[in-house]
Scaffold this active site. Structure first.
Site, PDB file in Angstrom:
ATOM      1  N   CYS A  72      -6.583  -1.000   7.121  1.00 32.74           N
ATOM      2  CA  CYS A  72      -5.328  -1.226   7.841  1.00 32.74           C
ATOM      3  C   CYS A  72      -5.534  -0.942   9.324  1.00 32.74           C
ATOM      4  O   CYS A  72      -5.964   0.157   9.694  1.00 32.74           O
ATOM      5  CB  CYS A  72      -4.210  -0.345   7.297  1.00 32.74           C
ATOM      6  N   GLY A 126      -6.890 -14.705   3.954  1.00 29.04           N
ATOM      7  CA  GLY A 126      -6.950 -14.817   5.411  1.00 29.04           C
ATOM      8  C   GLY A 126      -6.513 -16.209   5.831  1.00 29.04           C
ATOM      9  O   GLY A 126      -7.321 -17.118   5.920  1.00 29.04           O
ATOM     10  N   THR A 157      -6.341  -7.965   8.273  1.00 25.67           N
ATOM     11  CA  THR A 157      -6.019  -8.659   9.518  1.00 25.67           C
ATOM     12  C   THR A 157      -7.004  -8.323  10.641  1.00 25.67           C
ATOM     13  O   THR A 157      -7.711  -7.318  10.596  1.00 25.67           O
ATOM     14  CB  THR A 157      -4.607  -8.274   9.985  1.00 25.67           C
ATOM     15  N   VAL A 216       3.224  -3.131  11.154  1.00 24.75           N
ATOM     16  CA  VAL A 216       4.269  -2.557  10.303  1.00 24.75           C
ATOM     17  C   VAL A 216       3.987  -1.078  10.054  1.00 24.75           C
ATOM     18  O   VAL A 216       4.898  -0.254  10.100  1.00 24.75           O
ATOM     19  CB  VAL A 216       4.382  -3.361   8.988  1.00 24.75           C
ATOM     20  N   GLY A 217       2.717  -0.741   9.792  1.00 25.60           N
ATOM     21  CA  GLY A 217       2.350   0.669   9.705  1.00 25.60           C
ATOM     22  C   GLY A 217       2.570   1.329   8.357  1.00 25.60           C
ATOM     23  O   GLY A 217       2.840   2.530   8.290  1.00 25.60           O
ATOM     24  N   LEU A 218       2.454   0.556   7.290  1.00 25.42           N
ATOM     25  CA  LEU A 218       2.487   1.079   5.915  1.00 25.42           C
ATOM     26  C   LEU A 218       3.707   1.950   5.598  1.00 25.42           C
ATOM     27  O   LEU A 218       3.561   3.051   5.054  1.00 25.42           O
ATOM     28  CB  LEU A 218       1.206   1.879   5.605  1.00 25.42           C
ATOM     29  N   THR A 269       0.837  -1.200   0.000  1.00 26.98           N
ATOM     30  CA  THR A 269       0.000   0.000   0.000  1.00 26.98           C
ATOM     31  C   THR A 269       0.871   1.250   0.000  1.00 26.98           C
ATOM     32  O   THR A 269       1.835   1.340   0.768  1.00 26.98           O
ATOM     33  CB  THR A 269      -0.905   0.010   1.247  1.00 26.98           C
TER      34      THR A 269
END
Lengths: 329, 305
Positions: A155, A268, A218, A76-78, A51
């Site tokens: 996210c 998933g 997720t 991870v936080g994009l 993303t």
């Protein structure tokens, strides 16, 4: 006669129904590790890069991942270098891949999603001629037949936007509608499972013009450090993926298939070929692998190679399997 | 009765009768497993193993592991179709690996990552100093082997090896190892062996060891040793706990013209640069992937100048 594996996702034709989940495969980094064959013959039918956001993001503080029983929690936080670098550095080499690409965008507001979609469309329109495909018999050269757009509105690891949008049907509808005005190609909405009823944002996305749905992102989750008994991840909570969530994801796909009439990209916890069959049976036209590729980076290629045989063994075709779980005996 | 879902992974990478579908992993089998104190030296027959450079790693997982993901392990030694790892049993996955017996099957993906920059470590007139803490000694048997191979001319045998003019024997290699206790000392065996090889080839290679509990000598940390030995111009290869790395860098800043490279560890998922899960912060505020930009980083990149 071999079973046909080709599937249609809106205007995009896929050689087989296996792709990757966004954020789980950097095909260019992978090629540095495994060799250029990865780019010449991608393991996925369509490649979904990580993303991107309008502005660069460094990502969240480490630790960013932790393994738990049957799964992986990530926060991870994009991290990404933003639209500008993506368009200049990544888009040209993505268009050289011999497979379609599904770009993924994330934002904190409707305006950001719109700007991203517009920026990508303008960049694609500026490409003088779409590079020739490896298969000359394939579809036309219009970029819309080989580039799709996934809206990551799910996210769980960003401070605003992301999941906050995807868990609100009205916000979902608004974001999809804004992007729809800017993006003429395949438009997919990636849904969060962190809602009471996933069919509500799904219906909203479809009503606003989404061509397909991606489900599921997720599950919001937490792991503690066993010694300190405090949150393990740098960002406290994260998103759970892996085999632990497969039954939950299957149920979501099952419900979505009954609720909407657009194709579903199911994901998933897919870890085996049997999982792939189950997702298709529940209603996924396309199946994405994510966490399982961390064990075997070419897993999608392995699945694609075995899928026809697995269908034949069961006396099924791909279209016959799609939605089979819904057929009343 | 409905058929239960089958947990068997479908993609073994060696489907009977057909080279396809091929995964990227190698399904190897344990050739030898040796107990080295609390550690295990695991040697795996891995058909098609490509030669690793010192500091590179592999993702390793027992075929029947209860864990989801493989673990990243430094390549400690290698041969044709063979690779060895020094493993500390710290969690489920590594305990499984330490318990394997000859013939048990193991998934291996590698070599991965960027290893040590050998020319930078052994540049003209430089002394190479290896600093390791605990199981951080793992990559250095391979590093010393690579140095040995570099020292010896390609034509001669090891004992008859000539020293290359650019590698003056006057500088040589100093290996400093720190362990928690005398039990862990056994983990240094592979390094002792290669160091002896180096000396036999006429290249000065000294190994000094300390234990934190004092069972070997007066209780000390490896950084105490380094503080006594560090000289201007030294080039360091470092692997160990984060606190040790910071202490090493602190020492380096106090001595002129010293550079150090650190092999870092992080929770890792993909190992191939895809997931950004193993990111570590760099001095400039950005993050780098241990698996892809590392695992070996220059000290100035991690800690700043």
């Amino acid at each position: 006669m071999a079973v046909s594996l080709s599937v249609q996702l809106g205007p995009i034709n896929l050689a087989h129904p296996i792709i990757n989940a966004s954020g789980t495969m950097d095909i260019f980094a992978l090629a540095e590790s495994l060799g250029p064959h990865v780019l010449e013959r991608p393991p996925v039918a369509a490649y979904v890069p990580k993303t991107i956001t309008l502005k660069p993001r460094a990502g969240n503080l480490p630790p960013r991942i932790v393994e738990v029983t049957g799964g992986l929690i990530n926060s991870v936080g994009l991290p990404n270098e933003g639209l500008e670098v993506f368009v200049e550095r990544d888009l040209p080499r993505l268009l050289r891949l011999p497979c379609p690409v599904i770009l993924s965008i994330g934002g904190t507001s409707r305006g950001e999603y719109r700007s991203l979609a517009r920026g990508l469309r303008e960049a694609l329109e500026a490409v003088p001629a779409c590079p020739a495909r490896t298969d000359p018999g394939d579809q036309g050269t219009a970029w819309t037949s080989r580039v799709g757009l996934e809206l990551n509105i799910s996210c769980p690891n960003v401070e605003s936007g992301g999941m906050a949008i995807g868990s609100d049907p009205r916000e979902t509808q608004a974001v999809v509608a804004e992007v729809r005005e800017e993006w003429p190609g395949l438009l997919l909405a990636k849904l969060t499972p962190n809602v009471t009823d996933i069919t509500l944002p799904a219906r909203a996305a479809v009503a606003a013009g989404a061509d397909a749905l991606v489900a599921v992102n997720t599950y919001k989750a937490l792991a503690l450090d066993r010694h300190t008994l405090r949150p393990y991840l740098g960002n406290v909570a994260g998103g759970l993926s892996g085999p632990a969530i497969k039954p939950l994801a299957l149920r979501s796909i099952y419900e979505l298939y009954e609720a909407v009439d657009v194709p579903i990209v199911g994901m998933g916890g897919v870890a085996s070929l049997e999982d792939v069959l189950e997702f298709i049976s529940c209603g996924a036209t396309v199946v994405a692998v994510g966490t399982a590729v961390f064990r075997e980076p070419l897993l999608a290629r392995c699945f694609a190679a075995c899928l026809a045989e697995a269908l034949e063994e069961r006396g099924l075709t791909l279209s016959g399997l799609l939605g089979l779980a819904h057929v009343k005996e | 009765m409905p058929t239960q879902p089958d947990d068997e992974a479908v993609c073994s990478g060696e489907t009977a009768g057909s080279p396809e579908p091929r995964g990227a992993r190698i399904l190897g089998h344990v050739a030898r497993s040796e107990v080295l104190g609390p550690f295990t030296w695991l040697t795996v027959t891995a058909p098609g193993w490509q030669e690793a450079s010192a500091g590179q790693f592999a993702l390793v997982q027992w075929e029947k592991s209860r864990t989801l993901l493989p673990r990243a392990l430094s390549v400690a030694a290698q041969g044709e179709n063979e690779v060895s790892f020094l493993i500390a049993p710290v969690g489920q996955a590594t305990r499984e690996l330490c318990g394997l017996r000859e013939g048990d099957r193991v998934w291996i993906l590698g070599p991965l990552g960027r290893g040590f920059d050998l020319p930078a470590l052994v540049g003209e007139g430089r002394r190479t100093v290896v600093v390791a803490g605990g199981v951080g000694v793992a990559p250095f048997s391979l590093l010393l082997t690579a140095l040995r191979d570099k020292m010896c001319s390609s034509s001669g045998s090891l004992s008859a090896g000539r020293l290359r003019p650019s590698l003056s024997p006057g500088f040589g290699v100093l290996v400093l190892l720190g362990f928690r206790d005398s039990l862990q000392l056994a983990g240094a065996e592979p390094v002792f062996r290669v160091a002896a090889d180096l000396r036999e080839a006429g290249f000065p290679c000294r190994v000094e060891v300390v234990t934190e509990d004092g069972s070997q000598s007066p209780a000390a940390k490896v950084t105490d040793l380094l503080g006594r030995h560090l000289l201007p111009g030294d080039r360091l290869a470092v692997c160990g706990p984060w606190e040790m790395a910071r202490a090493v860098q602190h020492l380096c800043l106090g001595v002129e013209d010293v550079r150090a490279w650190y092999s870092l560890e992080a929770n890792m998922a993909c190992g191939v640069g895809s997931c950004h899960g193993c990111a570590v912060p760099l001095a400039d505020g950005s993050f780098a992937r241990v698996c892809h930009e590392g695992p070996v980083f220059a000290g100035e990149d991690i800690f700043g100048g």
